[in-house]
Enzyme design. Structure first.
Site, PDB file in Angstrom:
ATOM      1  N   TYR A 101      -5.145  -5.052   1.541  1.00  0.00           N
ATOM      2  CA  TYR A 101      -4.234  -3.541   1.204  1.00  0.00           C
ATOM      3  C   TYR A 101      -4.721  -2.780   1.022  1.00  0.00           C
ATOM      4  O   TYR A 101      -6.191  -2.579  -0.590  1.00  0.00           O
ATOM      5  CB  TYR A 101      -2.835  -4.256  -0.176  1.00  0.00           C
ATOM      6  CG  TYR A 101      -2.025  -3.299  -0.229  1.00  0.00           C
ATOM      7  CD1 TYR A 101      -1.265  -3.087   0.293  1.00  0.00           C
ATOM      8  CD2 TYR A 101      -2.741  -2.029  -1.433  1.00  0.00           C
ATOM      9  CE1 TYR A 101      -0.580  -1.433  -0.223  1.00  0.00           C
ATOM     10  CE2 TYR A 101      -2.055  -1.186  -1.426  1.00  0.00           C
ATOM     11  CZ  TYR A 101      -1.214  -0.814  -0.712  1.00  0.00           C
ATOM     12  OH  TYR A 101       0.445   0.131  -0.989  1.00  0.00           O
ATOM     13  N   GLU A 189      -0.918   4.626   3.042  1.00  0.00           N
ATOM     14  CA  GLU A 189      -1.258   2.510   2.826  1.00  0.00           C
ATOM     15  C   GLU A 189      -1.918   2.400   4.309  1.00  0.00           C
ATOM     16  O   GLU A 189      -1.091   2.555   5.346  1.00  0.00           O
ATOM     17  CB  GLU A 189       0.514   2.204   2.699  1.00  0.00           C
ATOM     18  CG  GLU A 189       0.375   0.849   2.045  1.00  0.00           C
ATOM     19  CD  GLU A 189       1.572   1.037   1.652  1.00  0.00           C
ATOM     20  OE1 GLU A 189       2.233   0.858   0.659  1.00  0.00           O
ATOM     21  OE2 GLU A 189       2.251   0.705   2.848  1.00  0.00           O
TER      22      GLU A 189
END
Ligand code: GDP
Ligand code: MN
Length: 387
Positions: A101, A189
């Site tokens: 992530y 993101e």
């Protein structure tokens, strides 16, 4: 404003972040052609502005163009968390070794951008954040210096990324940070950022949220807006130049000025009610803007009473009163309305409204009390407004 996955990834690619080179399809035939073109296997991915598409069945692997066509046919039109899928991204599939992530957002308390990273990326990231927060690394960025090499290297080290990937990881993290800053984003993101079998890093998913107040300086980004995916009230409010946020209460509020709108909401709460929205019609609002605002408020079926709180500085109270009357001629409703107008031409404004049988008030406390009372005793709504 949120960007779709494909829009976010194409933007990431402009900054040098490696992405799979797929294309968007709106029909299953197109998905077949793209799959043929980019080479199978491919992943067919629903393009809707919510997360968790994978778990909802909106991400599927296809081994042949025929299978790509079938999956596209089943995903297009699918409903994911209330949104209908109208587009799919057809990406060449990747062989995944590891899912990381990597994101950038704003840490309001620190008044800085923060890089967030975790070795435990993928569809369970919320679970990781809730149960094992120590697996999530956060690094604040100095706005004058940007994300320094050593900081990005520290992140790579802290998430246990093997050293051979560090160089590429640092480039990606710095590119993502630049993309975030230069887009005036509130979120950029990549989840997952994968390490492929072949040993490359690749952004498989992308998400960006842009600051609406900065869109005026990003014409290219502003035109990416997908109005299909927006609540109709928000689309109408934006087009009319109103700041509108829907809430869950029963008292519709129409106010000029953000601070005054907050105070009005507080007062409504104080007297036992609950605001149905935040709505700032801005300074100098003319009749047509007031009418647009009233339609938006009344389109919310929860609204049992409307509270107008107008301070006439630049905005003249009689002008607002005319707007309310004009709106009420168009929008037939039995929802009770309470108006408090003070400032420039307040008496004229009040007279106009009183002649239209609206409840008027002089102080905000009085207006809020009357609105709460009106909502409590309001008859069932006879006309349901739609946008
Ligand atoms: P999200 O569920 O909306 O976040 O959609 P993602 O694009 O992140 O996809 C969800 C999951 O599908 C990823 O975490 C991967 O595990 C898997 N996935 C997506 N693309 C591929 C791919 O090209 N190959 C493989 N093997 N898995 C993929
Ligand atoms: Mn994802």
């Amino acid at each position: 404003m949120k960007l779709h996955e494909y829009q976010s990834k194409f933007r990431f690619a402009d900054y040098g972040i490696p992405i799979p080179h797929g294309k968007v399809a709106t029909t299953s035939n197109e998905a077949f052609a793209i799959a043929n073109d980019v080479g199978c296997p491919v992943v067919i991915k629903a393009q809707v502005l919510v997360g968790g598409r994978g778990k909802a069945g909106g991400v599927k692997l296809a081994r042949s163009p025929e299978e790509a066509e079938q999956h596209a046919a089943s995903i297009l039109g699918m409903n994911i968390k209330g949104l209908t899928v109208k587009k799919v991204l057809v990406d060449p599939a990747s062989e995944i070794e590891n899912e990381i992530y990597l994101g950038v957002t704003t840490d309001r308390a620190a008044r800085r951008s923060v890089i967030i990273a975790s070795a435990a990326g993928g569809v369970e990231i919320e679970e990781v954040a809730a149960k094992t927060p120590e697996k999530i690394i956060r690094v604040l960025v100095d706005p004058y210096l940007g994300l320094r090499d050593y900081q990005a290297r520290d992140i790579a080290n802290d998430i246990g990324l093997p050293r051979e990937h560090w160089k590429q990881f640092i480039q990606i993290a710095q590119a993502l940070y630049r993309c975030y800053v230069e887009s005036d984003a509130s979120l950029a993101e990549i989840n997952p950022l994968v390490v492929t079998r072949a040993g490359d890093l690749l952004a498989l998913d992308g998400k960006m949220v842009l600051d609406d107040n900065a869109l005026f300086r990003h014409a290219d980004l502003a035109e990416m807006r997908d109005s299909d995916e927006e609540a109709p009230a928000e689309t109408h409010a934006r087009q009319a130049g109103l700041s509108y946020v829907k809430l869950d209460g029963e008292i519709g509020c129409m106010v000029n000025g953000a601070g005054l709108a907050m105070a009005t909401m507080d007062m409504t709460k104080l007297f036992g009610g609950s605001p149905a929205n935040f709505l700032d019609i801005g300074g100098g609002a003319k009749a047509d803007k007031v009418a647009a605002a009233l339609r938006i408020i009344l389109a919310d079926p929860n609204v049992k009473a409307v509270l107008f709180n107008i301070f006439g500085g630049i905005t003249r109270c009689d002008e607002v009163a005319h707007g309310i009357i004009a709106a009420l001629e168009e929008v037939q409703t039995n929802v009770p309305m309470v108006a408090r107008l003070v400032g420039t031409n307040e008496q004229e404004g009040r007279d106009i409204l009183a002649s239209a049988h609206m409840i008027t008030a002089v102080t905000l406390a009085d207006a809020a009390r009357k609105a709460v009372e009106a909502a409590r005793t309001a008859p069932a709504r006879i006309v349901k407004e739609t946008l």
